[in-house]
Design a protein around this motif. Structure first.
Motif, PDB file in Angstrom:
ATOM      1  N   LEU A   1      28.569  32.863  30.342  1.00 12.38           N
ATOM      2  CA  LEU A   1      29.557  33.204  31.279  1.00 12.38           C
ATOM      3  C   LEU A   1      30.729  32.177  31.460  1.00 12.38           C
ATOM      4  O   LEU A   1      31.546  32.305  32.700  1.00 12.38           O
ATOM      5  N   THR A   2      30.426  31.032  31.083  1.00 10.93           N
ATOM      6  CA  THR A   2      31.195  29.638  31.375  1.00 10.93           C
ATOM      7  C   THR A   2      32.809  30.170  31.215  1.00 10.93           C
ATOM      8  O   THR A   2      33.325  29.629  32.369  1.00 10.93           O
ATOM      9  N   THR A   3      33.041  30.611  30.426  1.00  5.13           N
ATOM     10  CA  THR A   3      34.547  31.065  30.293  1.00  5.13           C
ATOM     11  C   THR A   3      35.016  32.470  30.695  1.00  5.13           C
ATOM     12  O   THR A   3      36.058  32.900  30.231  1.00  5.13           O
ATOM     13  N   THR A   4      34.367  32.978  31.414  1.00  8.19           N
ATOM     14  CA  THR A   4      34.598  34.253  32.098  1.00  8.19           C
ATOM     15  C   THR A   4      36.057  34.285  32.777  1.00  8.19           C
ATOM     16  O   THR A   4      36.139  33.624  33.513  1.00  8.19           O
ATOM     17  N   CYS A   5      36.729  35.322  32.405  1.00  7.63           N
ATOM     18  CA  CYS A   5      37.987  35.475  33.232  1.00  7.63           C
ATOM     19  C   CYS A   5      39.121  34.321  33.263  1.00  7.63           C
ATOM     20  O   CYS A   5      39.567  33.773  34.048  1.00  7.63           O
ATOM     21  N   LEU A   6      39.070  33.569  32.052  1.00  5.26           N
ATOM     22  CA  LEU A   6      40.117  32.448  31.797  1.00  5.26           C
ATOM     23  C   LEU A   6      41.168  33.289  31.873  1.00  5.26           C
ATOM     24  O   LEU A   6      41.421  34.315  31.168  1.00  5.26           O
ATOM     25  N   GLU A   7      42.271  32.460  32.574  1.00  2.00           N
ATOM     26  CA  GLU A   7      43.673  33.465  32.757  1.00  2.00           C
ATOM     27  C   GLU A   7      44.268  33.083  31.256  1.00  2.00           C
ATOM     28  O   GLU A   7      44.340  32.140  30.634  1.00  2.00           O
ATOM     29  N   THR A   8      44.867  34.222  30.685  1.00  5.60           N
ATOM     30  CA  THR A   8      45.343  34.320  29.256  1.00  5.60           C
ATOM     31  C   THR A   8      46.238  35.482  29.084  1.00  5.60           C
ATOM     32  O   THR A   8      45.930  36.494  30.038  1.00  5.60           O
ATOM     33  N   THR A   9      47.419  35.274  28.452  1.00  7.80           N
ATOM     34  CA  THR A   9      48.111  36.405  28.538  1.00  7.80           C
ATOM     35  C   THR A   9      48.080  37.027  26.861  1.00  7.80           C
ATOM     36  O   THR A   9      49.044  37.806  26.424  1.00  7.80           O
ATOM     37  N   ASP A  10      47.509  36.553  25.997  1.00  8.31           N
ATOM     38  CA  ASP A  10      47.705  36.740  24.589  1.00  8.31           C
ATOM     39  C   ASP A  10      46.258  37.387  24.090  1.00  8.31           C
ATOM     40  O   ASP A  10      46.537  37.788  22.768  1.00  8.31           O
ATOM     41  N   SER A  11      45.439  37.666  24.944  1.00  8.67           N
ATOM     42  CA  SER A  11      44.243  38.422  24.532  1.00  8.67           C
ATOM     43  C   SER A  11      44.203  39.756  24.818  1.00  8.67           C
ATOM     44  O   SER A  11      44.425  40.027  25.868  1.00  8.67           O
ATOM     45  N   GLN A  12      43.638  40.671  24.098  1.00  8.52           N
ATOM     46  CA  GLN A  12      43.230  42.186  24.433  1.00  8.52           C
ATOM     47  C   GLN A  12      42.072  42.305  24.202  1.00  8.52           C
ATOM     48  O   GLN A  12      41.096  41.719  23.483  1.00  8.52           O
ATOM     49  N   PRO A  13      41.179  43.557  24.952  1.00  3.48           N
ATOM     50  CA  PRO A  13      40.050  43.532  24.969  1.00  3.48           C
ATOM     51  C   PRO A  13      39.739  44.018  23.695  1.00  3.48           C
ATOM     52  O   PRO A  13      40.568  44.896  22.991  1.00  3.48           O
TER      53      PRO A  13
END
Length: 359
Positions: free
Chosen positions: A245-257
């Motif tokens: 879970l180290t990288t959970t919810c990194l702010e990003t605008t270019d990735s989709q679920p």
């Protein structure tokens, strides 16, 4: 030059080191430009340590951290009685850095009315204290840094052109972390080692999906942001494997679920951004249960893999609606259902700490 605090192997990083080695032996003024968090002060220190002035002080001043009314006193000092409250003579940063290096961070925040005095100090190597008339000679090498576009500020008449040209003798532009992605794995390993040692932990494995997510992120906060993410991850880690879970919810605008399709292993695929921490936790537990074929307890069970008690894991599974039977059905060779994971698995909110001496 000793580069133990400079970490990287990319082409842009090697070019940066060449610039440092080129300018360090001479006394030319250096202007370091780059986004916030790219390591401008670290490069200034590297230049100082590789110069003939390394036996003397490197004095730093953040021009944005001092009120404009006090900045002249910070730079040049003042005589007793120069202003209300000046009960003693004070030594400014220029004099404190004599025979050494003065690092002026956020130089774009320097008030216009103070810029001519700084220009004179740079050109003539002399100045007067605030409220004084005696001229003081100094031998100082100045390195300035900014995250602003000084050339545009000159055009907008927010920065004196003569001072800009005097500072811009040897410009160095630091690349943002997104332009030196090859260096991310080295930085991640370094930060994991540093924070694990600080926290008394032994972490020797970084999951592949975590490293992939870190390498894909654009890092608007650059190395400082990466450092903070890894520190949070180490805090969350209970065993020898860095928490997934180290990288959970990194702010990003270019990735989709995204969702894992039939026949694909959860840990071998690119992941999509988690919208909530519960989504990330559910995906993480699903992935571990997949690996253990739905086994919860025992030395090879999911609880042991997660480093938590069996009862705690069962409680989490009930809360998140996870069924071990469903996981067993999905882990067969012939049929594998959908398991939601995140394209950027990241940690929750954490403290913004001071940056480590590394870039």
């Amino acid at each position: 030059m000793a580069t133990s605090e400079l970490i990287g192997a990319s082409a842009k990083f090697r070019a940066l080191l060449e610039d440092v080695n080129l300018v360090a032996p001479v006394d030319s003024t250096v202007l370091i430009q780059g986004e916030t968090g790219t390591g401008k002060e670290l490069i200034a220190r590297a230049i100082h340590e590789a110069s003939a002035r390394r036996g003397n002080r490197l004095v730093a001043l953040n021009c944005a951290a001092v009120p404009a009314t006090l900045l002249e006193n910070e730079l040049f000092g003042s005589e007793r009685g120069a202003f209300t409250g000046a009960v003693t003579q004070t030594i400014g940063r220029f004099q404190a850095a004599d025979r050494g290096t003065l690092f002026l961070d956020e130089i774009g925040e320097l008030p216009l009315e103070l810029q001519p005095k700084l220009l004179r100090a740079l050109q003539e190597k002399q100045f007067e204290r605030l409220g004084g008339s005696r001229t003081i000679q100094v031998n100082v090498r100045v390195i300035a840094a900014t995250n602003q576009d000084l050339r545009r500020m000159v055009q907008e008449r927010k920065f004196r052109p003569d001072l800009y040209y005097r500072l811009n003798v040897f410009p160095i532009t630091l690349p943002p972390l997104r332009e030196r992605r090859d260096d991310i794995p080295l930085l991640v390993e370094h930060f994991v080692e540093v924070f694990a040692r600080q926290q008394g932990k032994a972490i020797d494995t970084i999951p592949e999906e975590v490293m992939m997510a870190l390498a894909r992120h654009d890092w608007p906060g650059n190395v400082r942001e990466l450092q903070n993410v890894i520190e949070r991850g180490v805090v969350m880690t209970a065993g020898r494997v860095l928490n997934r879970l180290t990288t959970t919810c990194l702010e990003t605008t270019d990735s989709q679920p995204a969702w894992i399709s039939s026949g694909s292993h959860p840990t071998a695929l690119k992941t999509a951004r988690c919208r909530t921490l519960a989504d990330a936790e559910r995906a993480h537990i699903n992935a571990i249960l997949y690996e253990t074929n739905g086994l919860v307890g025992g030395p090879r069970g999911a609880a042991a893999q997660l480093g938590i008690p069996r009862t705690t894991l069962i409680g989490k599974m009930q809360r998140l609606g996870i069924s071990t039977e469903a996981v067993r059905d999905r882990s067969g060779q012939s049929t594998r259902g959908l398991v939601g994971v995140s394209e950027e698995v990241s940690s929750g909110p954490g403290n913004e700490g001071d940056s480590l001496p590394v870039m």
